[in-house]
Enzyme design. Structure first.
Site, PDB file in Angstrom:
ATOM      1  N   ASN A 111      14.676 -29.424 117.195  1.00  0.00           N
ATOM      2  CA  ASN A 111      14.676 -30.655 117.988  1.00  0.00           C
ATOM      3  C   ASN A 111      15.896 -30.690 118.900  1.00  0.00           C
ATOM      4  O   ASN A 111      16.955 -30.155 118.567  1.00  0.00           O
ATOM      5  CB  ASN A 111      14.632 -31.886 117.077  1.00  0.00           C
ATOM      6  CG  ASN A 111      16.012 -32.417 116.733  1.00  0.00           C
ATOM      7  OD1 ASN A 111      16.635 -33.146 117.514  1.00  0.00           O
ATOM      8  ND2 ASN A 111      16.508 -32.030 115.552  1.00  0.00           N
ATOM      9  N   PHE A 115      19.902 -38.241 120.137  1.00  0.00           N
ATOM     10  CA  PHE A 115      20.205 -39.615 119.704  1.00  0.00           C
ATOM     11  C   PHE A 115      19.339 -40.646 120.439  1.00  0.00           C
ATOM     12  O   PHE A 115      19.830 -41.701 120.875  1.00  0.00           O
ATOM     13  CB  PHE A 115      21.688 -39.949 119.924  1.00  0.00           C
ATOM     14  CG  PHE A 115      22.641 -39.326 118.945  1.00  0.00           C
ATOM     15  CD1 PHE A 115      22.196 -38.583 117.864  1.00  0.00           C
ATOM     16  CD2 PHE A 115      24.019 -39.481 119.105  1.00  0.00           C
ATOM     17  CE1 PHE A 115      23.099 -38.014 116.958  1.00  0.00           C
ATOM     18  CE2 PHE A 115      24.927 -38.921 118.214  1.00  0.00           C
ATOM     19  CZ  PHE A 115      24.463 -38.189 117.143  1.00  0.00           C
ATOM     20  N   SER A 174      25.592 -33.464 115.502  1.00  0.00           N
ATOM     21  CA  SER A 174      24.366 -33.150 116.228  1.00  0.00           C
ATOM     22  C   SER A 174      24.688 -32.187 117.360  1.00  0.00           C
ATOM     23  O   SER A 174      25.659 -32.381 118.098  1.00  0.00           O
ATOM     24  CB  SER A 174      23.741 -34.419 116.803  1.00  0.00           C
ATOM     25  OG  SER A 174      22.701 -34.084 117.705  1.00  0.00           O
ATOM     26  N   ASN A 176      22.885 -31.866 119.981  1.00  0.00           N
ATOM     27  CA  ASN A 176      22.088 -32.276 121.136  1.00  0.00           C
ATOM     28  C   ASN A 176      22.748 -33.317 122.028  1.00  0.00           C
ATOM     29  O   ASN A 176      22.147 -33.769 122.996  1.00  0.00           O
ATOM     30  CB  ASN A 176      20.733 -32.809 120.647  1.00  0.00           C
ATOM     31  CG  ASN A 176      19.967 -31.753 119.873  1.00  0.00           C
ATOM     32  OD1 ASN A 176      19.906 -30.604 120.279  1.00  0.00           O
ATOM     33  ND2 ASN A 176      19.414 -32.142 118.729  1.00  0.00           N
ATOM     34  N   THR A 177      23.980 -33.725 121.708  1.00  0.00           N
ATOM     35  CA  THR A 177      24.782 -34.574 122.577  1.00  0.00           C
ATOM     36  C   THR A 177      25.979 -33.753 123.032  1.00  0.00           C
ATOM     37  O   THR A 177      26.805 -33.366 122.198  1.00  0.00           O
ATOM     38  CB  THR A 177      25.256 -35.841 121.836  1.00  0.00           C
ATOM     39  OG1 THR A 177      24.118 -36.617 121.451  1.00  0.00           O
ATOM     40  CG2 THR A 177      26.160 -36.682 122.722  1.00  0.00           C
ATOM     41  N   LYS A 216      29.254 -36.423 108.322  1.00  0.00           N
ATOM     42  CA  LYS A 216      28.216 -35.397 108.388  1.00  0.00           C
ATOM     43  C   LYS A 216      28.671 -34.271 109.304  1.00  0.00           C
ATOM     44  O   LYS A 216      28.996 -34.499 110.466  1.00  0.00           O
ATOM     45  CB  LYS A 216      26.898 -35.985 108.892  1.00  0.00           C
ATOM     46  CG  LYS A 216      25.722 -35.014 108.776  1.00  0.00           C
ATOM     47  CD  LYS A 216      24.404 -35.730 108.993  1.00  0.00           C
ATOM     48  CE  LYS A 216      23.218 -34.826 108.711  1.00  0.00           C
ATOM     49  NZ  LYS A 216      21.924 -35.554 108.823  1.00  0.00           N
ATOM     50  N   ASN A 245      24.134 -30.814 109.047  1.00  0.00           N
ATOM     51  CA  ASN A 245      23.196 -31.116 110.125  1.00  0.00           C
ATOM     52  C   ASN A 245      22.418 -29.852 110.483  1.00  0.00           C
ATOM     53  O   ASN A 245      22.481 -28.851 109.776  1.00  0.00           O
ATOM     54  CB  ASN A 245      23.964 -31.660 111.331  1.00  0.00           C
ATOM     55  CG  ASN A 245      23.170 -32.687 112.126  1.00  0.00           C
ATOM     56  OD1 ASN A 245      21.981 -32.506 112.375  1.00  0.00           O
ATOM     57  ND2 ASN A 245      23.820 -33.770 112.515  1.00  0.00           N
TER      58      ASN A 245
END
Length: 363
Positions: A111, A115, A174, A176-177, A216, A245
């Site tokens: 993915n 967020f 994450s 993805n940011t 995390k 993560n």
């Protein structure tokens, strides 16, 4: 019959693109039509972690219930706790679609959502509406992509949800940011933890109850990065770690096409890496600090192996995509059978029993 119907429903969802299927699964939980878990509670699975009494160690990880729409429905599936979010102060759409990819042959998911969520206000309204419902519901907080002060975004999450959260998770891992994982660097992490934990202390004093905070982390950190995180976690009044993560690694995948997609990989292929990092962190932080193990948990054996590697609690998400909503009950019943075989009075007795095996592994 119920199991067969669940299998047929899952096959139907797999005909849809993953994000549409996810939305339909949320709708199914909202409907109340999915069968609840009716297993008798196994007291050997209950334990107290970070001052909270968990009926069992199995939780739903953040990322599924991003907007706090179905925490109670998830608890009815058998989860001992659930975690909503990641929540950012302002709503944001996330990255362009398509942004979720199934790797069916690998029982994995990639993915790059970024967020996507409806923001603090929407989640706060939903969680306020369930006050008094009971159950352990954690709130996973993050920063907006365009934020001028990301630390302030995390502090805002603590202050907004202090009266509603059973615990908080500070998500800095994450992939993805852009730039988010930079907060794992030691100086940045120190500043973040100081601000977040100061806000937590103020809110806990106001409410008159503890507010546990977990951090995390990513599974892609080098040994030196693990050293830095452990040092800062121990230096501050941090309540625990969540390991880990999603990963940027694509090692061992059999699906060459989907493996090329950008984003974080979760599911079965993450199990070995995440469990190795978990054990390495347990060795670094010692026996007292709680750790939640997440990554590739799809069976009772997986869940107990995380505990043997040093976890107090475990979480899952991606494996339920392939196993369906009956997975929590199957894992819990399987854990009870395994505890029968081990002849132990509490699952706690198994913690760290394979710590050295995992901690000595290579990243």
């Amino acid at each position: 019959m119920i199991g067969r119907l669940s299998d047929l429903a899952r096959q139907g969802l797999f005909l849809l693109d993953p994000e549409t299927a996810h939305g339909m699964s949320i709708a199914a939980l909202k409907s109340g039509l999915l069968p609840a878990c009716h297993l008798k509670a196994d007291l050997r699975l209950a334990q107290t972690v970070a001052g909270l009494s968990f009926p069992n160690p199995l939780g739903m990880a953040a990322g599924y219930d991003k907007n706090a729409e179905v925490p109670d429905a998830l608890l009815r599936l058998g989860f001992g706790y659930t975690e909503v979010g990641t929540l950012t102060p302002k709503p944001q759409a996330g990255n362009p679609k398509p942004r979720i990819f199934r790797l069916t042959a690998d029982r994995a998911v990639i993915n790059r959502l970024g967020f996507n969520n409806e923001g603090h206000d929407a989640a706060h309204a939903r969680l306020s509406a369930r006050q008094g419902a009971g159950g352990i519901v954690g709130v996973n907080i993050g920063a907006n992509k365009d934020s001028a002060d990301r630390v302030a975004d995390y502090v805002a999450g603590i202050r907004r949800f202090a009266s509603l959260a059973s615990y908080f998770t500070v998500n800095i891992s994450s992939p993805n940011t852009p730039g988010l994982r930079d907060l794992q660097a030691r100086d940045s992490l120190k500043a973040l933890l100081e601000a977040v934990l100061d806000a937590r202390s103020q809110e806990a004093a106001r409410l008159g109850r503890p507010l546990p905070v977990f951090l995390k982390i990513a599974p892609d950190l080098p040994e030196e990065g693990l050293d830095d995180i452990a040092a800062e976690a121990l230096a501050h009044d941090l309540d625990g770690l969540i390991v880990s993560n999603t990963t940027l690694s694509r090692n061992g995948l059999t699906d060459p096409t989907q493996a090329k997609e950008a984003g974080g990989l979760s599911g079965a292929p993450l199990f070995k890496l995440s469990t190795t990092v978990l054990a390495k962190m347990r060795r670094r932080v010692g026996p007292a600090m709680p750790i939640i193990g997440v990554g590739g948990v799809g069976s009772a054996e997986d869940a107990l192996e995380k505990i043997r590697a040093g976890a107090d609690l475990v979480q899952l998400y991606s494996c339920m995509v392939y196993e369906g909503p009956g997975l929590p009950a199957r894992i819990l019943s399987g854990m009870s059978r395994l505890l029968d075989r081990e002849t132990v009075a509490s699952v706690r007795e198994l913690r760290d029993s394979r710590l050295d095996h995992w901690a000595d592994g290579k990243l």
